[in-house]
Design a protein around this motif. Structure first.
Motif, PDB file in Angstrom:
ATOM      1  N   GLY A 139       0.783  -1.294  -0.194  1.00 24.65           N
ATOM      2  CA  GLY A 139      -0.057  -0.135  -0.310  1.00 24.65           C
ATOM      3  C   GLY A 139       0.872   1.467   0.003  1.00 24.65           C
ATOM      4  N   ALA A 140       2.224   1.206  -0.080  1.00 23.90           N
ATOM      5  CA  ALA A 140       3.099   2.290  -0.219  1.00 23.90           C
ATOM      6  C   ALA A 140       2.728   3.305  -1.391  1.00 23.90           C
ATOM      7  N   ARG A 142       0.116   5.079  -3.870  1.00 19.52           N
ATOM      8  CA  ARG A 142      -1.140   5.445  -4.164  1.00 19.52           C
ATOM      9  C   ARG A 142      -1.834   5.233  -5.683  1.00 19.52           C
ATOM     10  N   GLN A 159      -7.714   0.943   4.140  1.00 26.35           N
ATOM     11  CA  GLN A 159      -6.643   1.718   4.964  1.00 26.35           C
ATOM     12  C   GLN A 159      -5.722   2.411   4.076  1.00 26.35           C
ATOM     13  N   ALA A 160      -5.195   1.693   2.945  1.00 25.75           N
ATOM     14  CA  ALA A 160      -4.272   2.306   2.105  1.00 25.75           C
ATOM     15  C   ALA A 160      -4.908   2.152   0.730  1.00 25.75           C
ATOM     16  N   GLN A 162      -5.895   2.776  -3.220  1.00 26.07           N
ATOM     17  CA  GLN A 162      -4.929   2.773  -4.314  1.00 26.07           C
ATOM     18  C   GLN A 162      -6.010   3.061  -5.651  1.00 26.07           C
TER      19      GLN A 162
END
Length: 312
Positions: A139-140, A142, A159-160, A162
Motif C-alpha cells: 500500500g505504499a 497510491r 486503509q491504504a 490505491q
C-alpha cells in the motif's frame, strides 16, 4: 395507539411520494451532492418512522417496555400517547417491526463482510500480478500501473486506498486527463461513497419488494459518479474529465446505438459538456499522478471496472 399507526402511515407516504418527486426534479443533475443528502434523509426518515412506531407499539403492548421508554417522562406524557389501552395489533406490530430491524442489521453486516472479502480478493489478485519489490511496503504506492492492452482505471478503497490503472489507459490519457481521473477517484474516497453503496445495496437486497430501497440503491450508483465528476471538473475543467471518460470507454461500445451496462457513461459526458456555468480548471497545482508510481508487470485486467466504478 394512534401515534404508531400515524408514524407507519407517514413512513409509507414518504417512501411512496419522495422518490417520485426526486425522480421528476431536474436539480439532482446539477447538485448531485445535495441529492445524495436528500435521498439519505428520505431513507433515514422511513427507517426512523418504523423504529419509533415499533418502540411505541411495544410500549403500548407491554408494561415493562413502557416503564423503560417513559421512565424519565411525566405521567401526562404517557396519557398523551394513550398507551394504557393498547389496540389488538400493538404486540404484533412491534414484533413484525422488530424482526424487520433485526433483518436490516443482518443485511448490513452481511454486506460489510462480503465487501471486505471482495476487497481482500482484489488486493490479493493485484499483489499476485504486481508483486512487491524488496523493501517495499504494501500500500505504499497510491497509484499502481499494470501492463494491459485494455484501458482501465479503478479504485481500491481501504486503509491504504490505491488507484489502479493500465498502461493502455496511460497511452490514451493526454495532458491532465490522468490527474482528472485521480481527482475523480479521490472524490469517491474522501466522501466515503463506498459506504453509501454498501448501505443502499444491503437495504435493496434485504427488502426487494420495497421500491424506495431499490430506487435508493440505483440513485446512489448514479449520483456518486456525478459528484465525483464534479470534484474532478472543479480542479481540471469539465472538458478534461469528459475527454478522459471518452478515452477510457470508446472501445467498449458504450457510445453506440445499442444499450450497454455502461449506458450512464454517455449521459455523464453529455452532462459535463452541456452544463451551465462550466467549471474552469482551478489555479491549484496538478496532482501529478505519476509521482510515487511504480510500473508493475502483469496481464491487463479482464473485468476491471471503467472510470467511475470503484471496488467497494
Amino acid at each position: 395507539m394512534m401515534v404508531p399507526v400515524a408514524l407507519l402511515l407517514l413512513g409509507a407516504l414518504t417512501a411512496l411520494l419522495a422518490p417520485r418527486m426526486l425522480a421528476r426534479a431536474d436539480w439532482p443533475e446539477r447538485e448531485p451532492v445535495v441529492a445524495l443528502w436528500a435521498w439519505q434523509c428520505v431513507v433515514a426518515g422511513v427507517l426512523l418512522c418504523c423504529a419509533l412506531s415499533m418502540t411505541l407499539s411495544a410500549a403500548a403492548a407491554w408494561q415493562a417496555v413502557r416503564g423503560h421508554v417513559f421512565a424519565p417522562a411525566p405521567h401526562a406524557v404517557v396519557e398523551a400517547y394513550a398507551l394504557q389501552a393498547p389496540g389488538p395489533w400493538a404486540a404484533a406490530t412491534a414484533v413484525v417491526l422488530a424482526c424487520g430491524g433485526i433483518w436490516t442489521a443482518a443485511m448490513l453486516t452481511r454486506e460489510i463482510v462480503l465487501a471486505r472479502n471482495r476487497r481482500a480478493t482484489r488486493r490479493a489478485e493485484l499483489l499476485e500480478r504486481a508483486p512487491l519489490l524488496p523493501g517495499e511496503e504494501p500500500g505504499a504506492d497510491r497509484l499502481v500501473v499494470l501492463e494491459g492492452e485494455r484501458p482501465d482505471a479503478w479504485w481500491l478503497p481501504g486503509q491504504a486506498p490505491q488507484l489502479v490503472i493500465t498502461t493502455a489507459a496511460l497511452r490514451r490519457l493526454k495532458g491532465r486527463q490522468l490527474d482528472a481521473v485521480l481527482a475523480h477517484e479521490q472524490g469517491h474516497a474522501q466522501a466515503r461513497h463506498d459506504w453509501l453503496l454498501h448501505c443502499s445495496g444491503a437495504l435493496a437486497a434485504g427488502f426487494p419488494q420495497v421500491r424506495v430501497f431499490a430506487a435508493f440503491r440505483d440513485q446512489m450508483h448514479r449520483l456518486v459518479e456525478l459528484a465525483a465528476d464534479d470534484v474532478a471538473s472543479r480542479r481540471f475543467g469539465r472538458l478534461t474529465i469528459a475527454l478522459a471518460l471518452v478515452e477510457l470507454n470508446e472501445d467498449r461500445g458504450v457510445f453506440g446505438p445499442c444499450p450497454t451496462p455502461q449506458a450512464h457513461v454517455p449521459q455523464r459526458v453529455h452532462r459535463l459538456l452541456t452544463a451551465r456555468g462550466e467549471s474552469r480548471a482551478g489555479r491549484e497545482e496538478p496532482v501529478h499522478a505519476l509521482r510515487d508510481v511504480r510500473l508493475r508487470g502483469g496481464a491487463g485486467a479482464e473485468h476491471a471496472p471503467v472510470l467511475g466504478e470503484f471496488d467497494q
